[in-house]
Design a protein around this motif. Structure first.
Motif, PDB file in Angstrom:
ATOM      1  N   PHE A 136       9.742   1.324   3.608  1.00  0.00           N
ATOM      2  CA  PHE A 136       9.716   1.309   2.142  1.00  0.00           C
ATOM      3  C   PHE A 136      10.994   0.690   1.578  1.00  0.00           C
ATOM      4  O   PHE A 136      10.946  -0.208   0.720  1.00  0.00           O
ATOM      5  N   TYR A 179       4.826   1.419  -7.141  1.00  0.00           N
ATOM      6  CA  TYR A 179       5.714   1.050  -8.250  1.00  0.00           C
ATOM      7  C   TYR A 179       6.401  -0.287  -7.965  1.00  0.00           C
ATOM      8  O   TYR A 179       6.442  -1.187  -8.811  1.00  0.00           O
ATOM      9  N   ASN A 180       6.917  -0.402  -6.765  1.00  0.00           N
ATOM     10  CA  ASN A 180       7.645  -1.621  -6.422  1.00  0.00           C
ATOM     11  C   ASN A 180       6.725  -2.797  -6.154  1.00  0.00           C
ATOM     12  O   ASN A 180       7.116  -3.947  -6.337  1.00  0.00           O
ATOM     13  N   VAL A 235       3.798   6.510  -4.183  1.00  0.00           N
ATOM     14  CA  VAL A 235       4.126   6.059  -5.540  1.00  0.00           C
ATOM     15  C   VAL A 235       5.271   5.043  -5.547  1.00  0.00           C
ATOM     16  O   VAL A 235       5.258   4.099  -6.344  1.00  0.00           O
ATOM     17  N   GLY A 236       6.218   5.230  -4.661  1.00  0.00           N
ATOM     18  CA  GLY A 236       7.333   4.292  -4.619  1.00  0.00           C
ATOM     19  C   GLY A 236       6.873   2.899  -4.238  1.00  0.00           C
ATOM     20  O   GLY A 236       7.303   1.899  -4.824  1.00  0.00           O
ATOM     21  N   PHE A 254      -0.892   3.096  -9.573  1.00  0.00           N
ATOM     22  CA  PHE A 254       0.327   3.910  -9.710  1.00  0.00           C
ATOM     23  C   PHE A 254       0.082   5.041 -10.724  1.00  0.00           C
ATOM     24  O   PHE A 254       0.459   6.189 -10.491  1.00  0.00           O
ATOM     25  N   LYS A 267       6.013  11.458  -0.655  1.00  0.00           N
ATOM     26  CA  LYS A 267       7.316  12.123  -0.732  1.00  0.00           C
ATOM     27  C   LYS A 267       7.448  13.085   0.441  1.00  0.00           C
ATOM     28  O   LYS A 267       7.375  14.305   0.301  1.00  0.00           O
ATOM     29  N   VAL A 285      12.037  -2.555  -0.794  1.00  0.00           N
ATOM     30  CA  VAL A 285      12.887  -2.534  -2.003  1.00  0.00           C
ATOM     31  C   VAL A 285      14.007  -3.567  -1.864  1.00  0.00           C
ATOM     32  O   VAL A 285      14.303  -4.316  -2.803  1.00  0.00           O
TER      33      VAL A 285
END
Lengths: 336, 564
Positions: free
Chosen positions: A189, A223-224, A219-220, A245, A284, A193
């Motif tokens: 992940f 989002y990205n 979600v991360g 998302f 998470k 980023v």
């Protein structure tokens, strides 16, 4: 950045054995994971000793009673001030109580006796929690100099570099971590980023899609992915991903609700199990692991909790821990 | 020094003479290692004796730990900025018989000291105060006050004779929820100021939850997750001294935000003010102005609702400024410890989360940030950052030995590119003393071009920190109360952009003047002004440094400005 890595390693690893010791039967109980019985036996000893205190402290850590563990382990350290195992266990009991500075002090004593990669790694975790990034970086480097192929240490060092905006170095460390553990989801992940910040949108999309293949509601990553698609001018795709998302953010609402429920009633095991499951759905894993561990502490006989632990460990790239948790779940289901 | 209108007119006349002659010097970036103090505590000297009382109880009711702030206001129009400080007291319902201390107004006497004029001005509202904002909502030439309370907010109209009247009801203001911050801005560019108020949580004594660690024998202030959100509120100014509540009609329909901070400014460079809301533990909002009296929430699409991990943070305060001098306003949001403060860089399409690359991630990780200001504190022509910190859990040391309840205020130098480096505490000495910081205001008390700071501390004395920077660095300032007036100052080393905001940071409104550091320039080679008080966009060349200019049409001599 809070980490349970250190203590979780203890959770599913074997207790220290001392062949020929008169505490051998109790050690056998610990080896079998029968911590409640081990505690009972240790407390009923007529002649407590430094070693018994150590075993009791170790056992209490497994039972997530860290403050009690700390007391026993402090006594055991008084008995043998240079015992690395005892100092290490004491540091772990402190770390789990967010006594980061106290844990650093104990680990420094251990490191003065012997420079070991695992001690440096544990110290790095404490330093990270205490906001001492430079120290953490040094400790991770020391840990890696003794154990170069440690994907978790490489990941943590990469994350430190990322948090400092040193994207090139971060990428290097995430790639190295993934070479050793291609399933390290967090490394993957954050590689995405990092690639995004380096304006390598295609590489970042590739990383996020790999994450989403494992955890579709991460979600991360979603989002990205939106940001990466925007960067490439793929506005329609970005909007569609944004909807995904949003949907997962609705799951986040459920997470919020469950978090409230367990805050109001910390002994709510079912709530914690549900919360851990929802957290895993949105990627998470670290927080999910925390919840599953507390659920396990409250009731160590639920197979479902071990399955969640296995999944969380798996997402965090700790596959041997995941396997052991899975085995534990199977044994419980089989009634053994 | 008094900022009288005459001075500004004279200065503009000088500008006409110097027109076109300013852009001749080579800028020099200064070494920031001068052995001087950046701030000294001038509270005693200024005779500021305001002590915030949070009414704390053993139950630890959440409002106790959230306030408070205040406003910089020239209430009597004498050219000197006064201070309005917001008080809390016992949480309503806990001890209704206790005397309520009330807010206080301190008049600037012009000699570095203040005098309490609360009683004679009638501004001592005794609600459980959170913050305030100062603005001329009725366009009568004097500055009014809006007080944000835990409970009913209050609008205090400046009557122009040194006193204020509570006109809350007659002005159509009804905001009874737990408010935190507010901002006045001209949302529809009709010439009067509209009002946005952030509301926080659905809390009262009956809904209180005991949080903390009962098994370890202590209670703590709760996380906002324990309570539901309450909706923010928007009031449209009808132009006759009254407002109409049009929250939903104006597009503010998302009620999930737990609002604490707000800034109203043009984030999209289209000439219309947008709104950014810092929400606690829920996604932040960006309301894009649709230029028809309505707004559209677009934070998620624009990339300013979450952090870089796609996670919501505990937004406390927020401010806007162009930190990397690219002509787009950027957003700063203060957050909880174990998060970091967020910096979102503005751009022509989206914002970019940049806290990590900007050097703000690590230094803010341990702290709970509240008030924040992007201002040029050393006049080297870029925006530095001041953040005041203080935990929300008063016994956090029991939960984590690396954290503390009282925390230092931090100052960060900008290297001119938008990268920040924390200033050594030794340089800011008094300001770095750990306390429980909340609202902060900036103002130039001595009109010397060095921005001072007022910091409000929870349950502690509010303090004035005088900027004593002795390094070189010229400056220029513009005085106006006109919301969203925008000024660009161009030198050979780059362009600076600023906009007047009335209410930002956390529970405060600061001096509305716009201040620019010029570094080694003796004059501002080119200044471009877009303001409601001056028709069109105006350009001024070669304005001499070291003084303030008042923005008003009557002060502009013919020939000084050229339409762009």
């Amino acid at each position: 950045m809070k980490t349970l890595a250190a203590v979780c390693l203890l959770l599913l690893t074997a207790a220290p054995a001392r062949p020929g010791s008169d505490l051998e039967p109790i050690e056998a109980l610990i080896q079998q994971g029968r911590y409640a019985q081990a505690e009972q036996a240790l407390r009923s000893l007529l002649a407590p000793s430094g070693k018994a205190d150590y075993l009791l402290g170790f056992t209490l850590i497994q039972l997530y009673r860290f403050d009690e563990a700390e007391k026993s382990l402090r006594r055991s350290v008084e008995d043998q001030p240079t015992s690395i195992d005892r100092l290490h266990a004491l540091a772990k009991s402190l770390l789990e109580q967010s006594k980061n500075l106290a844990a650093i002090e104990v680990l420094d004593r251990a490191l003065a006796v012997e420079s070991r990669p695992d001690l440096y790694f544990a110290r790095a975790m404490c330093a990270l929690n205490a906001g001492r990034d430079r120290e953490a970086e040094k400790n991770l480097e020391s840990s890696l100099s003794g154990q170069a192929r440690n994907p978790e240490a490489l990941y943590k060092l990469g994350k430190l570099k990322l948090d400092r905006g040193d994207y090139a170095s971060a990428r290097e460390h995430f790639v190295a971590s993934l070479e050793d553990d291609p399933k390290h989801l967090e490394a993957l992940f954050y590689l995405g980023v990092t690639e995004l910040r380096l304006e390598n949108a295609e590489s970042s999309i590739q990383a996020f899609e790999q994450v989403l293949a494992v955890v579709p509601g991460h979600v991360g990553a979603l989002y990205n992915l939106v940001r990466a698609l925007q960067q490439m001018g793929r506005r329609d795709d970005a909007r569609a991903t944004l909807e995904r998302f949003r949907q997962m953010s609705a799951t986040q609402d459920e997470v919020d609700f469950l978090q409230q429920a367990v805050k109001k009633n910390p002994a709510n095991i079912a709530g914690r199990v549900s919360l851990a499951r929802k957290l895993l759905e949105v990627g998470k894993a670290e927080t999910a692991l925390e919840q599953a561990l507390v659920a396990r502490q409250l009731d160590p006989r639920r197979a479902v909790t071990y399955r969640l632990l296995a999944e969380a460990f798996g997402q965090l790239g700790r596959h041997s821990d995941a396997q052991q948790a899975e085995d534990f779940a199977r044994r419980l289901e089989a009634g053994s | 020094m008094r900022r009288a209108p005459g001075l500004f007119s004279a200065a503009i006349a000088l500008a006409a003479i110097a027109c076109g002659s300013g852009d001749t010097e080579t800028p020099v970036r200064r070494e920031k290692t001068a052995p001087v103090r950046l701030f000294v505590d001038a509270t005693d000297k200024a005779r500021l004796d305001f002590v915030h009382d949070n009414g704390s109880t053993d139950r630890k009711y959440l409002p106790e730990i959230m306030g408070s702030g205040g406003s910089v206001i020239d209430y009597d129009g004498d050219g000197l900025f006064d201070l309005y400080l917001v008080q809390s007291g016992p949480v309503p319902g806990t001890d209704d018989t206790a005397p309520r201390p009330g807010n206080r107004l301190f008049r600037n006497l012009g000699d570095g000291t203040f005098a309490d004029v609360t009683q004679r001005t009638g501004v001592g509202d005794s609600g459980y105060g959170m913050g305030s904002v100062a603005a001329d909502y009725d366009n009568d030439g004097d500055t009014d006050l809006y007080v944000v309370n835990y409970g009913a907010d209050v609008l205090l109209r400046n009557d122009g004779d040194g006193s204020f009247s509570d006109v809350t009801g007659e002005a159509g203001i009804k905001s009874p929820l737990w408010g935190s911050s507010a901002s006045f801005f001209d949302s529809d560019r009709d010439g009067d100021l509209d009002l946005y108020v952030t509301n926080y949580l659905d809390f009262d004594l009956d809904k209180h939850v005991d949080c903390g660690s009962p098994s370890r024998g202590f209670v703590s202030y709760c996380s906002p997750d324990v309570y539901e959100s309450v909706p923010d509120v928007f009031f449209r100014n009808l132009g006759d001294g009254t407002f109409e509540e049009t929250t939903k009609a104006a597009g503010f329909i998302d009620t999930t935000g737990k609002g604490l901070g707000v800034v109203a400014t043009d984030l999209t460079n289209d000439g219309w003010p947008d709104l950014y809301i810092a929400n606690d533990a829920t996604p932040n909002f960006l309301f894009r102005n649709l230029k028809d009296g309505t707004f559209e929430e677009a934070a998620l699409w624009l990339g300013v609702g979450h952090n870089e991990d796609g996670t919501t943070e505990a937004g406390m305060g927020t401010s806007a400024g162009d930190v990397n001098a690219d002509g787009w306003l950027d957003l700063l949001v203060t957050n909880l410890s174990a998060e970091s403060n967020a910096l979102y860089l503005g751009g022509d399409v989206f914002f970019t989360y940049n806290a990590r690359a900007a050097g703000l991630y690590g230094p803010s990780y341990l702290y709970v940030g509240f008030g924040n200001h992007l201002q040029d504190l050393d006049n080297d022509a870029d925006l530095d950052l001041l953040v005041t910190n203080g935990h929300v859990i008063d016994n956090i040391e029991l939960l984590d030995d690396s954290q503390s309840f009282r925390q230092p205020t931090q100052v960060f130098w900008n290297d001119g590119s938008g990268h920040f480096e924390e200033v050594e505490p030794a340089l800011i000495q008094d300001l770095a003393v750990p306390r429980v910081g909340r609202g902060t205001m900036t103002l130039d008390l001595g009109a010397d071009g060095r921005l001072d700071a007022v910091v409000s501390y929870n349950n502690d004395r509010t303090r004035l920190f005088q900027n004593t920077w002795t390094g070189d660095g010229n400056w220029i300032g513009f005085v106006t109360g006109a919301a969203n007036s925008r000024i660009e100052v161009e030198t050979a080393s780059g362009r600076q952009l600023k906009e007047v905001v009335l209410g930002s940071s956390y529970q405060t409104s600061s001096e509305p003047s716009l201040h620019f550091g010029l570094g080694s320039f003796q004059a501002a080679p080119k200044v471009v002004v877009a303001s409601s008080v001056i028709p069109g966009r105006r350009r001024y060349l070669g304005l001499p440094a070291g003084r303030y200019y008042r923005l008003s049409s009557s002060d502009l001599a013919p020939g000084v400005a050229a339409d762009q």
